[in-house]
Write a protein that holds these residues in place. Structure first.
Motif, PDB file in Angstrom:
ATOM      1  N   LEU A 240      -1.216   7.509   4.473  1.00 45.86           N
ATOM      2  CA  LEU A 240      -0.813   8.123   3.202  1.00 45.86           C
ATOM      3  C   LEU A 240      -0.536   9.616   3.394  1.00 45.86           C
ATOM      4  CD1 LEU A 240      -3.412   6.494   0.763  1.00 45.86           C
ATOM      5  CD2 LEU A 240      -0.937   6.126   0.729  1.00 45.86           C
ATOM      6  N   ILE A 241      -1.386  10.266   4.159  1.00 46.37           N
ATOM      7  CA  ILE A 241      -1.231  11.706   4.391  1.00 46.37           C
ATOM      8  C   ILE A 241       0.028  11.973   5.210  1.00 46.37           C
ATOM      9  CG2 ILE A 241      -2.286  13.726   5.496  1.00 46.37           C
ATOM     10  CD1 ILE A 241      -5.041  12.335   4.863  1.00 46.37           C
ATOM     11  N   ASP A 243       2.686  10.006   5.468  1.00 47.51           N
ATOM     12  CA  ASP A 243       3.867   9.653   4.668  1.00 47.51           C
ATOM     13  C   ASP A 243       4.120  10.650   3.539  1.00 47.51           C
ATOM     14  OD1 ASP A 243       4.142   7.499   6.317  1.00 47.51           O
ATOM     15  OD2 ASP A 243       3.439   6.004   4.870  1.00 47.51           O
ATOM     16  N   SER A 244       3.132  11.487   3.273  1.00 48.84           N
ATOM     17  CA  SER A 244       3.310  12.551   2.280  1.00 48.84           C
ATOM     18  C   SER A 244       3.880  13.815   2.908  1.00 48.84           C
ATOM     19  CB  SER A 244       1.958  12.883   1.620  1.00 48.84           C
ATOM     20  OG  SER A 244       1.461  11.785   0.894  1.00 48.84           O
ATOM     21  N   THR A 285      -1.346  16.117  -3.286  1.00 50.36           N
ATOM     22  CA  THR A 285      -0.042  15.642  -2.815  1.00 50.36           C
ATOM     23  C   THR A 285      -0.006  14.123  -2.734  1.00 50.36           C
ATOM     24  OG1 THR A 285       0.196  17.684  -1.520  1.00 50.36           O
ATOM     25  CG2 THR A 285       1.678  15.862  -0.989  1.00 50.36           C
ATOM     26  N   VAL A 286      -1.057  13.534  -2.155  1.00 50.83           N
ATOM     27  CA  VAL A 286      -1.119  12.073  -2.050  1.00 50.83           C
ATOM     28  C   VAL A 286      -1.182  11.438  -3.444  1.00 50.83           C
ATOM     29  CG1 VAL A 286      -2.559  10.136  -1.280  1.00 50.83           C
ATOM     30  CG2 VAL A 286      -2.108  12.051   0.267  1.00 50.83           C
ATOM     31  N   GLU A 288       0.087  12.664  -6.191  1.00 51.37           N
ATOM     32  CA  GLU A 288       1.409  12.816  -6.812  1.00 51.37           C
ATOM     33  C   GLU A 288       2.413  11.824  -6.247  1.00 51.37           C
ATOM     34  OE1 GLU A 288       4.954  16.176  -7.034  1.00 51.37           O
ATOM     35  OE2 GLU A 288       2.892  16.816  -6.626  1.00 51.37           O
ATOM     36  N   LYS A 289       2.388  11.614  -4.927  1.00 50.90           N
ATOM     37  CA  LYS A 289       3.391  10.763  -4.288  1.00 50.90           C
ATOM     38  C   LYS A 289       3.080   9.273  -4.384  1.00 50.90           C
ATOM     39  CE  LYS A 289       5.286  14.049  -0.947  1.00 50.90           C
ATOM     40  NZ  LYS A 289       6.675  13.971  -1.401  1.00 50.90           N
ATOM     41  N   PHE A 290       1.781   8.922  -4.295  1.00 47.15           N
ATOM     42  CA  PHE A 290       1.414   7.508  -4.209  1.00 47.15           C
ATOM     43  C   PHE A 290       0.450   7.055  -5.300  1.00 47.15           C
ATOM     44  CE2 PHE A 290       2.515   8.796   0.147  1.00 47.15           C
ATOM     45  CZ  PHE A 290       3.544   7.883   0.407  1.00 47.15           C
TER      46      PHE A 290
END
Length: 309
Positions: A240-241, A243-244, A285-286, A288-290
């Protein structure tokens, strides 16, 4: 201040002088190599010294914290008010047939090597885990398809009232990164593992293979506390990190490892605040994105450092 001085007088009567240090920088006692000073560091050499120290802390209302070798610990820059009881001098390991009993301050990696040397199998997964036996049990530490719950037989712990309890595996309530130890603030004094007879060469080869994989995939050349975040259900924190777009992201000398995004590392001169700020950036960030919440696996204690104008 007078009460604290009285506490120190009593502590010195109960604990050997060489096992008490004042105003010790915690960065010298954590694998992250960050952290301000603790008022008092006690390194007990037996169970009575642990019991006596905790009793005095309670009698004088002095806060206290139990640590192993500080491998899963982030101490803030302002340090810790009160007492840190560090268990690393309680590191005896004994073998009885297929049972291995290790004191809470022994490392799980050393215990794994002891098992190897007497041809007992089951602890190979732990060969590279840097934590103490007590910390590993409390977190139900695991790696490479193994975890503590698979090999633990029982544990002797100290409860908050100072009573010694012997808990079997079911009573330890071992779950993913959780246990009765954490739920009830128990102190792990020793753990007994139930292993199986194996072939020395196979055990050695498996440990060598896992250590090679660890060296290749993890940033062991830098100070860190291992995996920074717990694994979210259905995901892997590192992926996840990554891919962010956060691989290599840094705040000061704190960095999301280029080698493994699940690790935040100290490249040399990071402050605890740098690491904490980077943890927050990664979490937001994670999220927000996922839309996934990342929770720290590392234990965070201490006070923020007051900024001077």
């Amino acid at each position: 201040m007078k009460q604290f001085n009285n506490f120190l007088i009593q502590l010195r009567e109960a604990i050997a002088e060489e096992n008490i240090q004042l105003n010790v920088e915690m960065k010298e006692h954590t694998s992250f190599r960050v952290g301000g000073p603790v008022d008092v560091l006690v390194t007990p050499i037996d169970y009575n010294e642990i019991i006596n120290t905790i009793k005095l802390c309670k009698d004088y209302k002095v806060p206290f914290y139990i640590i192993g070798n500080g491998s899963n610990l982030l101490v803030k820059d302002g340090g810790i008010r009160g007492v840190v009881i560090k268990l690393t001098k309680l590191d005896n390991i004994t073998v009885d047939g297929t049972m291995i009993t290790a004191q809470g301050g022994a490392t799980i990696a050393k215990t794994s090597r002891v098992a190897r040397d007497v041809s007992l199998t089951g602890l190979e997964f732990a060969c590279g885990i840097p934590g103490s036996i007590g910390g590993a049990l409390a977190m139900n530490a695991g790696a490479y398809d193994g975890e503590m719950s698979m090999v633990v037989k029982n544990s002797i712990v100290l409860d908050e009232q100072g009573n010694l309890l012997k808990l079997n595996k079911d009573e330890l309530e071992l779950e993913y990164r959780m246990s009765a130890i954490l739920k009830n603030n128990y102190v792990v004094l020793e753990v007994t593992f139930d292993l199986k007879k194996g072939d020395y060469e196979k055990i050695k080869n498996r440990i060598d293979e896992l250590m090679k994989r660890r060296r290749e995939k993890q940033p062991l050349e830098y100070a860190s506390a291992g995996s920074t975040f717990k694994r979210p259900v259905g995901h892997f924190a590192g992926k996840l990190i990554q891919d962010s777009g956060l691989k290599g992201k840094s705040v000061g000398d704190a960095e999301v490892s280029i080698k493994h995004s699940g690790f935040i590392i100290n490249k040399g001169n990071a402050k605890a605040k740098d690491i904490l700020d980077l943890i927050k950036i990664v979490q937001s960030t994670v999220k927000e994105k996922f839309n996934v919440d990342l929770n720290p696996e590392v234990r965070i204690i201490g006070e923020d450092k007051e900024e001077k104008n």
